[in-house]
Design a protein around this motif. Structure first.
Motif, PDB file in Angstrom:
ATOM      1  N   ASP A  41      -7.056  -7.146  -4.284  1.00 58.19           N
ATOM      2  CA  ASP A  41      -6.665  -6.921  -2.905  1.00 58.19           C
ATOM      3  C   ASP A  41      -5.219  -5.753  -3.085  1.00 58.19           C
ATOM      4  O   ASP A  41      -4.351  -6.025  -4.051  1.00 58.19           O
ATOM      5  N   LYS A  42      -5.117  -5.274  -2.024  1.00 57.29           N
ATOM      6  CA  LYS A  42      -4.170  -4.310  -1.742  1.00 57.29           C
ATOM      7  C   LYS A  42      -2.891  -4.840  -1.452  1.00 57.29           C
ATOM      8  O   LYS A  42      -2.842  -5.882  -0.372  1.00 57.29           O
ATOM      9  N   LYS A  43      -1.864  -4.604  -1.992  1.00 52.97           N
ATOM     10  CA  LYS A  43      -0.173  -5.152  -1.615  1.00 52.97           C
ATOM     11  C   LYS A  43       0.023  -4.778  -0.392  1.00 52.97           C
ATOM     12  O   LYS A  43      -0.073  -3.511   0.234  1.00 52.97           O
ATOM     13  N   LYS A  44       0.376  -5.625   0.275  1.00 49.77           N
ATOM     14  CA  LYS A  44       1.036  -5.389   1.760  1.00 49.77           C
ATOM     15  C   LYS A  44       2.224  -4.937   1.785  1.00 49.77           C
ATOM     16  O   LYS A  44       3.283  -5.368   1.195  1.00 49.77           O
ATOM     17  N   VAL A  45       2.542  -3.586   2.625  1.00 49.64           N
ATOM     18  CA  VAL A  45       3.886  -2.992   2.716  1.00 49.64           C
ATOM     19  C   VAL A  45       4.852  -3.819   3.541  1.00 49.64           C
ATOM     20  O   VAL A  45       4.612  -3.950   4.707  1.00 49.64           O
ATOM     21  N   VAL A  46       5.975  -4.156   3.042  1.00 51.84           N
ATOM     22  CA  VAL A  46       6.951  -4.851   3.873  1.00 51.84           C
ATOM     23  C   VAL A  46       7.701  -4.076   4.417  1.00 51.84           C
ATOM     24  O   VAL A  46       8.330  -3.250   3.737  1.00 51.84           O
ATOM     25  N   PRO A  47       7.951  -3.716   5.723  1.00 50.98           N
ATOM     26  CA  PRO A  47       9.049  -2.787   6.104  1.00 50.98           C
ATOM     27  C   PRO A  47      10.277  -3.141   5.948  1.00 50.98           C
ATOM     28  O   PRO A  47      10.875  -4.143   5.576  1.00 50.98           O
ATOM     29  N   LEU A  48      11.275  -2.084   5.756  1.00 52.44           N
ATOM     30  CA  LEU A  48      12.702  -2.237   5.342  1.00 52.44           C
ATOM     31  C   LEU A  48      13.534  -2.565   6.328  1.00 52.44           C
ATOM     32  O   LEU A  48      13.297  -2.354   7.472  1.00 52.44           O
ATOM     33  N   THR A  49      14.506  -3.506   6.164  1.00 50.83           N
ATOM     34  CA  THR A  49      15.319  -4.064   7.238  1.00 50.83           C
ATOM     35  C   THR A  49      16.411  -2.787   7.404  1.00 50.83           C
ATOM     36  O   THR A  49      16.278  -1.784   6.912  1.00 50.83           O
ATOM     37  N   LYS A  50      17.284  -2.802   8.488  1.00 50.81           N
ATOM     38  CA  LYS A  50      18.174  -2.042   8.862  1.00 50.81           C
ATOM     39  C   LYS A  50      19.173  -1.646   7.885  1.00 50.81           C
ATOM     40  O   LYS A  50      19.438  -0.583   7.488  1.00 50.81           O
ATOM     41  N   PRO A  51      19.605  -2.720   7.145  1.00 51.18           N
ATOM     42  CA  PRO A  51      20.763  -2.659   5.994  1.00 51.18           C
ATOM     43  C   PRO A  51      20.074  -1.544   4.963  1.00 51.18           C
ATOM     44  O   PRO A  51      20.560  -0.864   4.415  1.00 51.18           O
ATOM     45  N   GLN A  52      18.846  -1.912   4.567  1.00 55.01           N
ATOM     46  CA  GLN A  52      18.248  -1.120   3.478  1.00 55.01           C
ATOM     47  C   GLN A  52      17.643   0.176   3.973  1.00 55.01           C
ATOM     48  O   GLN A  52      17.796   1.064   3.121  1.00 55.01           O
ATOM     49  N   LEU A  53      17.532   0.428   5.178  1.00 62.63           N
ATOM     50  CA  LEU A  53      17.312   1.817   5.714  1.00 62.63           C
ATOM     51  C   LEU A  53      18.525   2.623   5.489  1.00 62.63           C
ATOM     52  O   LEU A  53      18.589   3.761   5.202  1.00 62.63           O
ATOM     53  N   ALA A  54      19.764   1.712   6.098  1.00 58.76           N
ATOM     54  CA  ALA A  54      21.166   2.559   5.939  1.00 58.76           C
ATOM     55  C   ALA A  54      21.231   3.034   4.467  1.00 58.76           C
ATOM     56  O   ALA A  54      21.854   4.080   4.188  1.00 58.76           O
ATOM     57  N   ALA A  55      21.151   1.814   3.347  1.00 56.91           N
ATOM     58  CA  ALA A  55      21.428   2.148   2.114  1.00 56.91           C
ATOM     59  C   ALA A  55      20.576   3.479   1.440  1.00 56.91           C
ATOM     60  O   ALA A  55      21.381   4.182   1.085  1.00 56.91           O
ATOM     61  N   LYS A  56      19.407   3.414   2.245  1.00 59.60           N
ATOM     62  CA  LYS A  56      18.620   4.561   1.746  1.00 59.60           C
ATOM     63  C   LYS A  56      19.009   5.774   2.248  1.00 59.60           C
ATOM     64  O   LYS A  56      19.140   6.938   1.604  1.00 59.60           O
ATOM     65  N   ALA A  57      19.320   6.143   3.510  1.00 59.87           N
ATOM     66  CA  ALA A  57      19.956   7.138   3.958  1.00 59.87           C
ATOM     67  C   ALA A  57      21.128   7.652   3.413  1.00 59.87           C
ATOM     68  O   ALA A  57      21.622   8.811   3.183  1.00 59.87           O
ATOM     69  N   ARG A  58      22.139   6.901   2.737  1.00 55.51           N
ATOM     70  CA  ARG A  58      23.448   6.908   2.206  1.00 55.51           C
ATOM     71  C   ARG A  58      23.213   7.619   0.911  1.00 55.51           C
ATOM     72  O   ARG A  58      23.619   8.715   0.587  1.00 55.51           O
ATOM     73  N   LYS A  59      21.944   6.996   0.353  1.00 56.19           N
ATOM     74  CA  LYS A  59      21.690   7.747  -1.127  1.00 56.19           C
ATOM     75  C   LYS A  59      21.125   9.208  -0.870  1.00 56.19           C
ATOM     76  O   LYS A  59      21.419   9.868  -1.803  1.00 56.19           O
ATOM     77  N   LYS A  60      20.374   9.215   0.253  1.00 62.88           N
ATOM     78  CA  LYS A  60      19.693  10.405   0.303  1.00 62.88           C
ATOM     79  C   LYS A  60      20.973  11.503   0.857  1.00 62.88           C
ATOM     80  O   LYS A  60      20.880  12.904   0.271  1.00 62.88           O
ATOM     81  N   ALA A  61      21.792  11.058   1.491  1.00 63.85           N
ATOM     82  CA  ALA A  61      22.936  11.917   1.969  1.00 63.85           C
ATOM     83  C   ALA A  61      23.687  12.475   0.587  1.00 63.85           C
ATOM     84  O   ALA A  61      24.107  13.469   0.525  1.00 63.85           O
ATOM     85  N   LEU A  62      23.929  11.534  -0.283  1.00 64.14           N
ATOM     86  CA  LEU A  62      24.673  11.749  -1.507  1.00 64.14           C
ATOM     87  C   LEU A  62      23.951  12.966  -2.500  1.00 64.14           C
ATOM     88  O   LEU A  62      24.671  13.595  -3.038  1.00 64.14           O
TER      89      LEU A  62
END
Length: 293
Positions: A41-62
């Motif tokens: 079976d294919k793994k289900k993709v769990v959507p990121l939470t708002k804090p996780q999205l914010a942390a991802k955006a900070r890493k991208k900005a750096l």
């Protein structure tokens, strides 16, 4: 016939069960158990939470490519010339000055009032509420206060009936209003205090001094931002505005001390709040750190 079979049997090798077992173990086994099917079976993709999205955006900005001016310092006039060149098609764009101060434990957020030599826009009108009685109340009304009264105004302030952007008080009434308004106006930075000069006996003089001025204040991190000039201003006017505003901040943070004030008894010997960076920027231009601030 029986003799032939006996001779043939004598020539055959005996049966080895171990060989058959090895062959069986080497064979691939296929079955339809739930464990194997679950792996397919294919793994289900769990959507990121708002804090996780914010942390991802900070890493991208750096990781993003920084401006060539990020680690470069310029003199004030050179920075003005660079930003004017960037905003050549937007003469109504605004210069913004950012001053970063070092906030340590026990340091109060810097704030004050200023009036630039050449204003970038028309200054707003403060709605002034004054706690005063008798002669001081009459002088406050003549000076232009919007609401004047005694401690009875406190209930109206709490309920929202009396709203103002600036609160003043005479020294004889401050103890009467503090128990009721301390928790209401304190968090908003509007509570009258002697340190800010909003508790004074000279109410009329304070109001006249406020006319034509704007308030500035830093945030919790000690960063002060202010529009400082328009792009179409002459370079000399821009420099004059920046120098004036920096002097105002230096006085408020203790970095520019009046020699006459230090000679007086009981002068405030509180350590100054250090200014770490001064950056000039514009709407489309980069932030340039000023070397001769």
């Amino acid at each position: 016939m029986s003799a032939f079979l006996a001779q043939l049997g004598a020539r055959c090798h005996p049966f080895e069960g171990s060989l058959i077992r090895r062959t069986w173990q080497s064979c691939r086994q296929f079955h339809g158990s739930q464990v194997v099917l679950a792996r397919r079976d294919k793994k289900k993709v769990v959507p990121l939470t708002k804090p996780q999205l914010a942390a991802k955006a900070r890493k991208k900005a750096l990781k993003a490519k920084k401006s060539i001016y990020a680690s470069e310092k310029m003199t004030l006039e050179d920075a003005v010339n660079v930003l004017r060149a960037v905003e050549v098609a937007a003469p109504e764009s605004t210069y913004e000055l950012v001053v970063k101060t070092l906030m340590v434990k026990g340091t109060t957020v810097p704030r004050g009032r200023y009036s630039l030599p050449r204003e970038t826009k028309q200054t707003g009108h403060d709605r002034i509420l004054v706690f005063a009685e008798g002669k001081a109340a009459d002088e406050a009304k003549r000076a232009g206060a919007d609401i004047v009264g005694g401690p009875e105004l406190a209930d109206g302030v709490i309920s929202g009936r009396h709203q103002a952007t600036l609160f003043l008080c005479t020294p004889d009434l401050i103890r009467a209003i503090t128990p009721k308004l301390g928790r209401v106006l304190g968090p908003r930075g509007l509570m009258p205090s002697e340190r800010r000069g909003t508790v004074t006996a000279n109410i009329s003089g304070f109001i006249r001094k406020l006319k034509g001025t704007s308030e500035w204040r830093g945030d919790k991190a000690g960063t002060i931002r202010a529009p400082i000039a328009k792009m179409h201003f002459p370079i000399t006017d821009v420099v004059k505005n920046v120098r004036y505003f920096l002097n105002v901040i230096k006085e408020a943070t203790g970095n520019l001390v009046d020699p006459d004030a230090t000679s007086k008894k009981g002068a405030n010997k509180k350590p100054p709040t250090a200014i770490t960076r001064v950056v000039l920027s514009s709407r489309q231009g980069p932030g340039i750190e000023i070397a001769d601030a």
